[in-house]
Write an enzyme that holds these catalytic residues in place. Structure first.
Site, PDB file in Angstrom:
ATOM      1  N   LEU A  55      47.814  42.433  30.860  1.00 57.43           N
ATOM      2  CA  LEU A  55      48.359  41.263  30.159  1.00 57.43           C
ATOM      3  C   LEU A  55      47.968  41.340  28.687  1.00 57.43           C
ATOM      4  O   LEU A  55      47.095  40.628  28.216  1.00 57.43           O
ATOM      5  CB  LEU A  55      47.819  39.969  30.763  1.00 57.43           C
ATOM      6  CG  LEU A  55      48.146  39.697  32.225  1.00 57.43           C
ATOM      7  CD1 LEU A  55      47.793  38.260  32.573  1.00 57.43           C
ATOM      8  CD2 LEU A  55      49.605  39.955  32.523  1.00 57.43           C
ATOM      9  N   GLU A  57      50.055  41.882  25.276  1.00 52.81           N
ATOM     10  CA  GLU A  57      51.303  42.132  24.551  1.00 52.81           C
ATOM     11  C   GLU A  57      51.075  42.971  23.297  1.00 52.81           C
ATOM     12  O   GLU A  57      51.891  43.825  22.953  1.00 52.81           O
ATOM     13  CB  GLU A  57      51.993  40.815  24.188  1.00 52.81           C
ATOM     14  CG  GLU A  57      52.684  40.125  25.366  1.00 52.81           C
ATOM     15  CD  GLU A  57      51.732  39.339  26.257  1.00 52.81           C
ATOM     16  OE1 GLU A  57      50.531  39.229  25.904  1.00 52.81           O
ATOM     17  OE2 GLU A  57      52.177  38.828  27.297  1.00 52.81           O
ATOM     18  N   GLN A  79      57.347  39.734  29.219  1.00 53.27           N
ATOM     19  CA  GLN A  79      57.773  39.013  30.409  1.00 53.27           C
ATOM     20  C   GLN A  79      58.711  37.852  30.045  1.00 53.27           C
ATOM     21  O   GLN A  79      59.686  37.602  30.724  1.00 53.27           O
ATOM     22  CB  GLN A  79      56.568  38.516  31.191  1.00 53.27           C
ATOM     23  CG  GLN A  79      56.918  38.175  32.611  1.00 53.27           C
ATOM     24  CD  GLN A  79      55.736  38.347  33.530  1.00 53.27           C
ATOM     25  OE1 GLN A  79      54.844  37.497  33.528  1.00 53.27           O
ATOM     26  NE2 GLN A  79      55.692  39.423  34.282  1.00 53.27           N
ATOM     27  N   PHE A  80      58.381  37.188  28.962  1.00 55.83           N
ATOM     28  CA  PHE A  80      59.256  36.179  28.366  1.00 55.83           C
ATOM     29  C   PHE A  80      59.228  36.412  26.858  1.00 55.83           C
ATOM     30  O   PHE A  80      58.178  36.778  26.314  1.00 55.83           O
ATOM     31  CB  PHE A  80      58.744  34.756  28.664  1.00 55.83           C
ATOM     32  CG  PHE A  80      58.984  34.315  30.087  1.00 55.83           C
ATOM     33  CD1 PHE A  80      60.053  33.486  30.415  1.00 55.83           C
ATOM     34  CD2 PHE A  80      58.135  34.734  31.110  1.00 55.83           C
ATOM     35  CE1 PHE A  80      60.264  33.096  31.728  1.00 55.83           C
ATOM     36  CE2 PHE A  80      58.348  34.346  32.417  1.00 55.83           C
ATOM     37  CZ  PHE A  80      59.418  33.519  32.728  1.00 55.83           C
ATOM     38  N   ALA A  81      60.365  36.166  26.213  1.00 59.32           N
ATOM     39  CA  ALA A  81      60.430  36.346  24.754  1.00 59.32           C
ATOM     40  C   ALA A  81      59.291  35.598  24.073  1.00 59.32           C
ATOM     41  O   ALA A  81      58.693  36.084  23.104  1.00 59.32           O
ATOM     42  CB  ALA A  81      61.771  35.836  24.229  1.00 59.32           C
ATOM     43  N   ASP A  82      58.970  34.416  24.596  1.00 59.96           N
ATOM     44  CA  ASP A  82      57.931  33.574  23.996  1.00 59.96           C
ATOM     45  C   ASP A  82      56.603  34.323  23.842  1.00 59.96           C
ATOM     46  O   ASP A  82      55.862  34.110  22.896  1.00 59.96           O
ATOM     47  CB  ASP A  82      57.701  32.335  24.878  1.00 59.96           C
ATOM     48  CG  ASP A  82      59.001  31.682  25.338  1.00 59.96           C
ATOM     49  OD1 ASP A  82      59.866  32.413  25.865  1.00 59.96           O
ATOM     50  OD2 ASP A  82      59.136  30.467  25.186  1.00 59.96           O
ATOM     51  N   PHE A  83      56.304  35.217  24.801  1.00 63.54           N
ATOM     52  CA  PHE A  83      55.010  35.917  24.776  1.00 63.54           C
ATOM     53  C   PHE A  83      54.991  37.046  23.751  1.00 63.54           C
ATOM     54  O   PHE A  83      53.932  37.625  23.486  1.00 63.54           O
ATOM     55  CB  PHE A  83      54.666  36.464  26.166  1.00 63.54           C
ATOM     56  CG  PHE A  83      54.586  35.393  27.228  1.00 63.54           C
ATOM     57  CD1 PHE A  83      54.236  34.093  26.899  1.00 63.54           C
ATOM     58  CD2 PHE A  83      54.865  35.683  28.546  1.00 63.54           C
ATOM     59  CE1 PHE A  83      54.174  33.102  27.858  1.00 63.54           C
ATOM     60  CE2 PHE A  83      54.799  34.697  29.528  1.00 63.54           C
ATOM     61  CZ  PHE A  83      54.457  33.408  29.187  1.00 63.54           C
ATOM     62  N   HIS A 124      58.601  29.158  27.872  1.00 63.98           N
ATOM     63  CA  HIS A 124      59.382  30.140  28.637  1.00 63.98           C
ATOM     64  C   HIS A 124      60.860  30.013  28.311  1.00 63.98           C
ATOM     65  O   HIS A 124      61.707  30.298  29.143  1.00 63.98           O
ATOM     66  CB  HIS A 124      59.178  29.945  30.147  1.00 63.98           C
ATOM     67  CG  HIS A 124      57.793  30.233  30.624  1.00 63.98           C
ATOM     68  ND1 HIS A 124      56.736  29.388  30.405  1.00 63.98           N
ATOM     69  CD2 HIS A 124      57.284  31.296  31.296  1.00 63.98           C
ATOM     70  CE1 HIS A 124      55.644  29.897  30.935  1.00 63.98           C
ATOM     71  NE2 HIS A 124      55.943  31.065  31.485  1.00 63.98           N
TER      72      HIS A 124
END
Lengths: 320, 337
Positions: A55, A57, A79-83, A124
């Site tokens: 985990l 990024e 995993q999500f654009a937000d991350f 998310h």
């Protein structure tokens, strides 16, 4: 039938199959097949080339950059654009600057599952294309069709520059096509997805479909709405938008991202400065609201532009 | 975890070779400092005085085909890995002929195609990048490759350090992670930086081998880095090396470092590694003080000539600059607008 998500998986499958330099790296993408199953089955088919990442990024993007310097063509999944904000430094300060600084290209693809869905909430649901497009050195793709999801991802892998690939989560399973395309539109070219003479809508990603639905609605009022799918927001195909505005005299830009700045502001700035004389009315824009993306479906569906909201905006613009 | 301090067993040849690189780096940095004071260098000048023994020991233990991502105070390591006074001066002075062509400057230089990576300023960022490069080598079936990168005590507090070292450990890649614990991150002392008893303690947390070394002692540095690089090369996974030393200059030449505790300067950790090495060479009978003096004169004269040449080289011309940040020709037309 092939979904938008199938198309993304097929593109990665094909890229892995034809180019030994390609590998996939991201959280839960191995045996599990990814949070959205975009990589389902690929770890088995390409042993050792579809790898689970910690985990981390920042490290995921950094690792992709190092591998790219050494000649690989990594595709990484956030995993999500937000991350991707946790990998932002490596994307904008390292991947984006590498070629300009060192003459060594950085052919990485960063896949961002973007945009909202009901219940996604603030962390998310984000659309980050405008943020990344701001940085020199990045290519930002925002496919809005099954065909583009496939062919643009394959294009992204062949590009020598870092590509931020914004794939829309809402389209993953909703959008279907009969078959994958055999031909592709050149990289960076917009496409007119519906011809019309009265007003131009410039948009991209999931908003293409909301805009098409709004265009259907306005047809009942006798208006012909032209819809331009930008496809790639950086580079931005201003020529196609200008040519459309030359025919219609009116422009509405629709985007799902936050309203301050961003792609719609850029399109309007360019059309206004390069095509002021083509406009019969002030160009308009419709974006999400200036709040975090809310959780509850009632709030979420009012936060983003919808077909109804686009139709209302178009009616106002047509009366100007 | 091994404790590898103190023993000075490096061979005479290797020791003297390393010393000459340290000396050249020191003399070059003195030149950079005077060019800065004379107003010839735009932007900052960041020196590695006091860190040459640790730094050179990294570069000298790497070989062609390895990957090296040095940091701000690694002039000696860079030169041991093949960087030159010429390219250093070109990059600092903004010559169009330098590896960064005026597009980036000072310590942000490298030749990535030769395994010599150009750092970005954000600390820790090079750790995952070297990790990814090693992953690429593994994909290609290459073994026996090592990737080394350096950080300071301050950089160990970054998320990138944690993420990068952890990811390298998970993949068991041949990463040599060298921490120059120089007691200060810019002005911030270590008691405001971390709370563990010793940075070496981090090794066990990440599941990597740990080595500590007296960074003021060239022989010890050569030996410990030699062991760490060999362990990584032979499949031992990431190696964390922590060298204890004192930064003997400011953060940059704009900084007088008045915040440095005088007690540290007077302590063992505050010794100048170059002087310590000189004394060792003389005591071992490997060279006389006069010979060492002549080496310095030789280095200085070469660097002075090189600097004079670079000062006459063309600066980048904004009218000839391509002004494009993308490499793919299919995109350049689109971006030109």
């Amino acid at each position: 039938m092939i979904t938008y998500l199938d198309a993304i998986r097929s593109a990665m499958d094909e890229a892995l199959g034809r180019d030994p330099r390609v590998f996939l790296y991201g959280q839960d993408i191995g045996a599990f097949g990814g949070a959205f199953k975009a990589t389902k089955g690929l770890a088995t088919k390409y042993p050792g080339r579809v790898m689970d990442a910690p985990l981390s990024e920042d490290a995921i993007v950094g690792i992709a950059i190092g591998a790219a310097i050494e000649g690989m063509r990594p595709i990484v999944e956030m995993q999500f654009a937000d991350f991707s904000t946790c990998g932002f430094n490596q994307i904008v300060n390292h991947a984006a600057t590498l070629f300009y600084r060192t003459e060594v290209p950085c052919p990485i693809v960063v896949r961002l599952p973007s945009g909202g869905g009901p219940g996604g909430g603030p962390f998310h649901s984000q659309s980050m294309e405008g943020l990344y497009a701001q940085y020199p050195g990045l290519v930002v793709m925002t496919p809005g069709t099954v065909e583009d999801a496939y062919s643009m991802l394959l294009d992204a892998v062949t590009l020598d520059d870092p590509v931020i690939f914004c794939e829309h989560k809402f389209l993953y399973n909703h959008l279907r096509a009969e078959e994958l395309p055999k031909e592709t539109t050149p990289i960076g070219k917009a496409r007119i997805v519906r011809h019309g003479r009265d007003v131009t809508v410039a948009t991209y990603s999931a908003m293409v479909h909301e805009s098409l639905a709004a265009a259907d609605e306005l047809r009942e009022d006798g208006y012909q709405v032209e819809v331009v799918d930008l496809r790639t927001v950086k580079p931005l195909d201003t020529d196609t938008v200008l040519a459309s505005v030359a025919r219609t005299g009116r422009l509405l830009c629709v985007s799902e991202s936050f309203p301050w700045g961003g792609v719609s502001a850029e399109v309007i700035a360019r059309v206004t400065s390069e095509g002021f004389g083509l406009l019969d009315a002030p160009p308009q824009r419709l974006s999400a609201k200036d709040t975090p993306v809310p959780y509850h479906p009632n709030l979420w569906s009012s936060h983003r532009p919808t077909a109804n909201a686009i139709a209302s905006a178009l009616r106002r613009l047509l009366e100007m | 975890m091994s404790s590898d301090r103190g023993k000075e067993t490096a061979t005479r040849t290797e020791y003297l070779k390393a010393y000459r690189v340290m000396l050249t780096a020191r003399v070059l940095e003195e030149k950079l400092s005077s060019l800065y004071r004379a107003g010839h260098i735009k932007g900052g000048v960041f020196l590695g005085r006091g860190q040459e023994a640790l730094s050179v020991s990294v570069g000298i233990n790497l070989r062609k085909g390895d990957i090296y991502a040095p940091l701000i105070r690694d002039q000696a390591g860079r030169m041991a890995f093949g960087d030159t006074a010429l390219d250093t001066l070109r990059t600092y002075l903004g010559s169009q002929l330098g590896s960064m062509r005026g597009r980036d400057g000072n310590i942000h230089r490298g030749r990535p195609r030769e395994g010599y990576y150009a750092m970005i300023s954000h600390l820790g960022a090079m750790i995952p990048v070297v990790t990814g490069a090693l992953m690429a080598r593994r994909f290609r079936g290459e073994s026996g490759v090592v990737g080394a990168t350096c950080i300071g005590d301050g950089g160990t507090s970054t998320g990138a350090f944690h993420e990068g070292l952890n990811a390298a450990a998970v993949e068991k890649l041949p990463l040599v992670m060298v921490v120059a614990n120089n007691q200060y991150a810019y002005s911030t002392p270590n008691d405001r930086q971390y709370a563990c008893a010793d940075l070496l303690d981090k090794a066990i947390g990440y599941g990597v081998a740990g080595h500590e070394v007296d960074g003021t002692d060239l022989g010890a540095c050569l030996e410990v880095l030699g062991k760490a690089v060999a362990a990584a090369r032979s499949g031992g996974g990431p190696q964390l090396v922590v060298g204890r030393l004192l930064r003997l200059v400011g953060h940059g030449e704009h900084d007088d470092a008045s915040y440095v505790d005088p007690a540290l300067k007077a302590a063992h950790v505050g010794r100048d590694c170059l002087k310590v090495a000189e004394e060792f060479i003389v005591a071992s009978g490997w060279a006389t003080p006069e010979e060492i003096g002549s080496w310095r004169v030789e280095a200085k004269s070469e660097i002075d000539v090189t600097a004079a040449k670079v000062l006459r080289e063309p600066a980048p011309d904004p009218n000839e600059e391509e002004w494009t940040a993308v490499s793919d020709t299919r995109l350049q037309d689109n971006f030109a607008a």
